[in-house]
Design an enzyme around this catalytic site. Structure first.
Site, short mmCIF file in Angstrom:
data_model
loop_
_atom_site.label_atom_id
_atom_site.label_comp_id
_atom_site.label_asym_id
_atom_site.label_seq_id
_atom_site.Cartn_x
_atom_site.Cartn_y
_atom_site.Cartn_z
N ASN A 83 0.82 -1.10 0.08
CA ASN A 83 -0.02 -0.07 0.22
C ASN A 83 0.93 1.29 0.08
O ASN A 83 0.43 2.28 -0.66
CB ASN A 83 -0.94 -0.12 1.32
CG ASN A 83 -1.50 1.44 1.46
OD1 ASN A 83 -2.36 1.60 0.78
ND2 ASN A 83 -1.03 2.15 2.38
N TYR A 149 3.17 9.29 -10.83
CA TYR A 149 2.32 8.63 -10.23
C TYR A 149 1.50 7.61 -11.18
O TYR A 149 1.35 6.45 -11.01
CB TYR A 149 0.96 9.48 -9.47
CG TYR A 149 0.22 8.69 -8.60
CD1 TYR A 149 0.52 8.22 -7.42
CD2 TYR A 149 -1.21 8.37 -8.95
CE1 TYR A 149 -0.23 7.44 -6.65
CE2 TYR A 149 -1.92 7.68 -8.28
CZ TYR A 149 -1.68 7.15 -7.02
OH TYR A 149 -2.41 6.39 -6.20
N THR A 151 2.08 6.69 -14.23
CA THR A 151 3.14 5.67 -14.84
C THR A 151 3.49 4.71 -13.74
O THR A 151 3.45 3.46 -13.96
CB THR A 151 4.38 6.37 -15.40
OG1 THR A 151 4.16 7.21 -16.37
CG2 THR A 151 5.27 5.47 -16.12
N LYS A 153 1.92 3.45 -11.23
CA LYS A 153 0.83 2.79 -10.87
C LYS A 153 0.50 1.73 -12.13
O LYS A 153 -0.05 0.50 -11.94
CB LYS A 153 -0.54 3.49 -10.56
CG LYS A 153 -0.07 4.19 -9.28
CD LYS A 153 -0.10 3.24 -8.00
CE LYS A 153 -0.15 3.79 -6.75
NZ LYS A 153 0.10 3.03 -5.59
#
Length: 248
Positions: A83, A149, A151, A153
């Protein structure tokens, strides 16, 4: 034993709460050791089993030390929820290289390292669950400024597919959840009022999600009931990805 990275607050804390209520011994993995300890103590005070683990997912030595400690103390790690993540914004043409690298180090390499170490412990037991927190930003561009962010993910989703294929023989599943906008401390900082309004208007359910809704999906993927589910990406987005022009 369930390790949740970045679990001291936000979505990670909600996941820790849910898995603790379902009877797992949760390990609050976080770079902020003080907050991790406070979260673990709160869960323990509520009658659950919880401990804090100091963990910088972008640091190979930190990850190795954390899992060596987990192995020494509990002899197992059955569930890993990746996470921990970062997000900053900047226009594409001016996106700083150091920010780009930081996104890859935390959001992608951190998932790789924790999944490798956790997977080795799972392999010994012949059972395991890896759940990665991706994002709808890894499936389509969500506004401007999210070069790092989005890219990173998207890479998490690709990594999830690869892990699912290679770990299946050990009875280890690997899946991802891809939240849309969720009310967390991070989005309260990143999302301006104008962006929040625009994002909400693009969601058929007309609201942001909650950390508890993400936690519920993670709990399913971590369960025995999801034993034949692997390599999937579950969007939790109120219909955002399905929607085009949804107004009359």
């Amino acid at each position: 034993v369930a390790l949740i990275t970045g679990a001291a607050k936000g979505i990670g804390a909600a996941i820790a709460d849910r898995l603790a209520r379902e009877g797992h011994h949760v390990l609050i993995g976080d770079i902020d050791e003080t907050q991790a300890r406070e979260k673990a103590e709160a869960l323990t005070s509520a009658g659950h089993r919880a401990d804090a683990v100091r963990l910088d997912v972008s640091d190979e030595k930190s990850v190795a030390a954390a899992f060596a400690d987990i192995d020494a103390r509990w002899k197992r790690c059955d569930i890993v929820v990746n996470n921990a993540g970062i997000a900053t914004t900047a226009p594409f043409l001016d996106f700083p290289l150091d920010s780009w690298q930081a996104h890859l180090n935390v959001n992608v390499t951190g998932v790789l390292l924790c999944s490798q170490h956790g997977g080795r412990l799972m392999r010994r037991k012949g059972w395991g669950r890896i759940i990665n927190i991706a994002s709808v930003a890894g499936m389509r561009a969500v506004g401007v400024g999210r070069t790092g962010y989005g890219t990173s993910k998207a890479a998490v989703i690709g990594l999830t597919h690869q892990m699912a294929v290679e770990l299946a023989e050990y009875n280890i599943t690997a899946n991802a959840v891809a939240p849309g906008p969720v009310d967390t401390p991070m989005t309260k900082v990143l999302h301006s009022a104008a962006f929040r309004q625009a994002y909400t208007s693009a969601i058929p359910m007309r609201r942001y999600g909650t950390p508890e809704e993400v936690a519920a999906a993670v709990a399913y993927l971590a369960s025995e009931d999801a034993g034949y589910v692997t390599g999937t990406v579950l969007p939790l987005d109120g219909g955002f990805l399905a929607s085009g022009a949804h107004q009359w």
